[in-house]
Enzyme design. Structure first.
Site, PDB file in Angstrom:
ATOM      1  N   CYS A 131      42.161  38.828  49.843  1.00  0.00           N
ATOM      2  CA  CYS A 131      42.987  38.544  48.669  1.00  0.00           C
ATOM      3  C   CYS A 131      44.464  38.524  49.025  1.00  0.00           C
ATOM      4  O   CYS A 131      45.277  37.981  48.281  1.00  0.00           O
ATOM      5  CB  CYS A 131      42.707  39.564  47.573  1.00  0.00           C
ATOM      6  SG  CYS A 131      42.877  41.270  48.130  1.00  0.00           S
TER       7      CYS A 131
ATOM      8  N   GLU B 253      45.994  51.422  44.868  1.00  0.00           N
ATOM      9  CA  GLU B 253      45.178  52.116  45.860  1.00  0.00           C
ATOM     10  C   GLU B 253      46.068  52.443  47.052  1.00  0.00           C
ATOM     11  O   GLU B 253      46.900  51.640  47.466  1.00  0.00           O
ATOM     12  CB  GLU B 253      44.005  51.244  46.296  1.00  0.00           C
ATOM     13  CG  GLU B 253      43.010  50.998  45.164  1.00  0.00           C
ATOM     14  CD  GLU B 253      41.754  50.292  45.627  1.00  0.00           C
ATOM     15  OE1 GLU B 253      40.655  50.829  45.396  1.00  0.00           O
ATOM     16  OE2 GLU B 253      41.873  49.197  46.205  1.00  0.00           O
TER      17      GLU B 253
ATOM     18  N   ASN C  94      34.288  41.523  52.128  1.00  0.00           N
ATOM     19  CA  ASN C  94      35.238  41.105  53.160  1.00  0.00           C
ATOM     20  C   ASN C  94      35.764  42.259  54.013  1.00  0.00           C
ATOM     21  O   ASN C  94      36.176  42.040  55.154  1.00  0.00           O
ATOM     22  CB  ASN C  94      36.398  40.301  52.554  1.00  0.00           C
ATOM     23  CG  ASN C  94      37.130  41.030  51.464  1.00  0.00           C
ATOM     24  OD1 ASN C  94      36.643  42.016  50.907  1.00  0.00           O
ATOM     25  ND2 ASN C  94      38.320  40.557  51.124  1.00  0.00           N
TER      26      ASN C  94
END
Length: 476
Positions: A283, A457, A150
């Site tokens: 997400c 992250e 994605n």
């Protein structure tokens, strides 16, 4: 396409088996490239190269690593249009969205260029023993990076940049649907000064066997994965055999709460961004939209008008707002969510019909009166479909928002800051967007709780995912 082979030790290879697979343009359903498919022998070659390269890279000064990453940012920023076009071709997203991803992807190189020189340690005096406590952060070791389709550029750079800043070497397994962007990044990294073998790219149609093999190599110490919770669980099982350091950014089921005192224009703008960024194939996409009954009619009308105004088509057309979904399976799954919700009482406000013709298109769709037992309330839609429900009680909507195994991101819209912050703190999510529909930022620690993942992250925390803490007790 110029770069369609495996990238190992700074060179292009056909692969041990000479097998290849096709990459499809989801707007035209045409083959745009044939890409080499890696085998176990290729993974071993990449691991050998990474091991050799890391010894020298880890010994470099933090400033040297920083300058290389800074150069990578400069080069990628100068070529945003090139990468955006490539993203659109293999992923399908509209040009504006693709340009936004390329910009976001490049920014990770700049952020971690700045973080590379900030792996601060500590020197202190032990209160009881009198010994000196020395703490430092060291490169954890070889890292296997598994990225999704994605965000073909950003999910790679979000992992590569902190790994290189920390002093690690990496092997990347890009998604089979979208390997071209990551392969095209390699000549740029060479130009920036990344040594041969430090970054290796292994596209493959045999992802499971390939990644499992690498996770059982004793030289690998880190696994970083972005993707579904189901696949994440499998990788964690494999990682457990060698007690690898895992960074897992997994699935989501994001609630978006619109309270009665929200600025509806701000809420609609935020909901559009949270729902339609990357066509909802994210997400972080708003999956459940809870609107207070007092403003539900007005919000739904404004939101439906905004969704209806979006132009659907081939993302290479500059006038297009919404491109195709990545493949037929994704489109059909989205259509099935809509059919299920309608069969249970949901009302279609706009969209809701799969178009005829070529390409994996699905129109921006708004559903109101979505019942609690609709499948889309409990599973990620991963497409341009907004499911609206209503609420009247704050305690009830917090309970409903938290009633999921996922905990990646939530969104809250309210002009009452005291109440809004109290609600944010009670939401069981790693991130919350307050009066905004975008939470992703290279400077922020991106990640979830519960079954949405482990680790972070971005931010300073992103680099520490690729480092180990060493403590030395000393007397002098």
């Amino acid at each position: 396409m110029d770069f369609t082979d495996l990238y190992i030790d700074g060179a292009w290879h056909k692969g041990a088996s000479n097998e290849r697979f096709d990459v499809i343009n989801p707007a035209t359903e045409e083959v745009i490239a044939s890409v080499a498919s890696a085998e176990i022998a290729d993974a071993d070659a990449a691991l050998d190269a990474a091991e050799a390269a890391m010894k020298k890279w880890a010994a470099q000064t933090p400033r040297h690593r920083s300058e290389v990453l800074r150069k990578a940012w400069e080069l990628m920023t100068a070529r945003l249009d090139h990468f955006a076009h490539l993203i659109t071709l293999e992923n399908g997203k509209a040009g504006t969205d693709a340009k936004g991803e390329a910009t976001y992807a490049a920014e990770f190189f700049r952020w971690f260029a700045e973080e590379a020189v900030r792996a601060d340690g500590m020197l202190t005096h032990a209160p009881a023993s009198g010994a000196r406590i020395m703490v430092q952060h060291k490169p954890a070791g070889l890292a296997v990076l598994v990225t999704p389709w994605n965000y073909p550029a950003a999910m790679g750079t979000r992992k590569i940049a902190p790994a290189l800043a920390a002093g690690c070497a990496v092997i990347i397994k890009p998604a089979s649907e979208t390997p071209l962007t990551m392969l095209a990044l390699m000549p740029l990294l060479e130009e920036a000064g990344v040594p041969k073998g430090l970054v290796n790219v292994l596209p493959s149609k045999r992802t499971g066997a390939l990644v499992d093999h690498m996770l059982h190599d004793p030289r690998v110490r880190v696994v970083s994965f972005t993707g579904s919770t189901g696949v994440g669980r499998k990788l964690l099982h494999s990682a457990a055999d060698q007690v690898l350091k895992p960074a897992m950014e997994l699935g989501g089921n994001a609630p978006l709460l619109v309270f009665e005192d929200a600025d509806l224009d701000v809420a609609v703008e935020g909901a559009m961004l949270a729902k339609m960024r990357n066509l909802g194939e994210a997400c972080t996409a708003a999956n459940r939209i809870y609107v207070h009954e007092d403003v539900a009619e007005a919000f739904t009308a404004k939101f439906t008008a905004a969704m209806s105004a979006l132009k659907v088509g081939d993302g290479t057309d500059p006038s297009v707002d919404v491109g195709p979904l990545v493949n037929a399976d994704t489109r059909d799954k989205v259509a099935a969510f809509v059919a299920d919700a309608v069969s249970k009482g949901a009302k279609i406000e706009c969209g809701g019909t799969t178009p005829n013709g070529t390409g994996f298109f699905y129109p921006p769709t708004v559903m109101s009166n979505v019942p609690e037992n609709a499948d889309c309330v409990h599973d990620e839609i991963f497409g341009p479909v907004a499911a609206i429900q209503t609420f009247t009680d704050q305690e009830d909507v917090i309970r409903r928002a938290n009633d999921t195994e996922y905990g990646l991101v939530a969104y809250v819209f309210s002009e009452n800051m005291k109440r809004a912050l109290q609600v944010c703190e009670r939401l069981e999510y790693g991130m919350v967007g307050l009066n905004r529909g975008l939470v992703s930022d290279p400077a922020a620690p991106f990640g979830g709780v519960k079954q949405s993942g482990l680790g972070r992250e971005g931010g300073h925390e992103g680099m520490l995912e690729f480092m180990e803490t060493q403590y030395i007790s000393a007397s002098w």
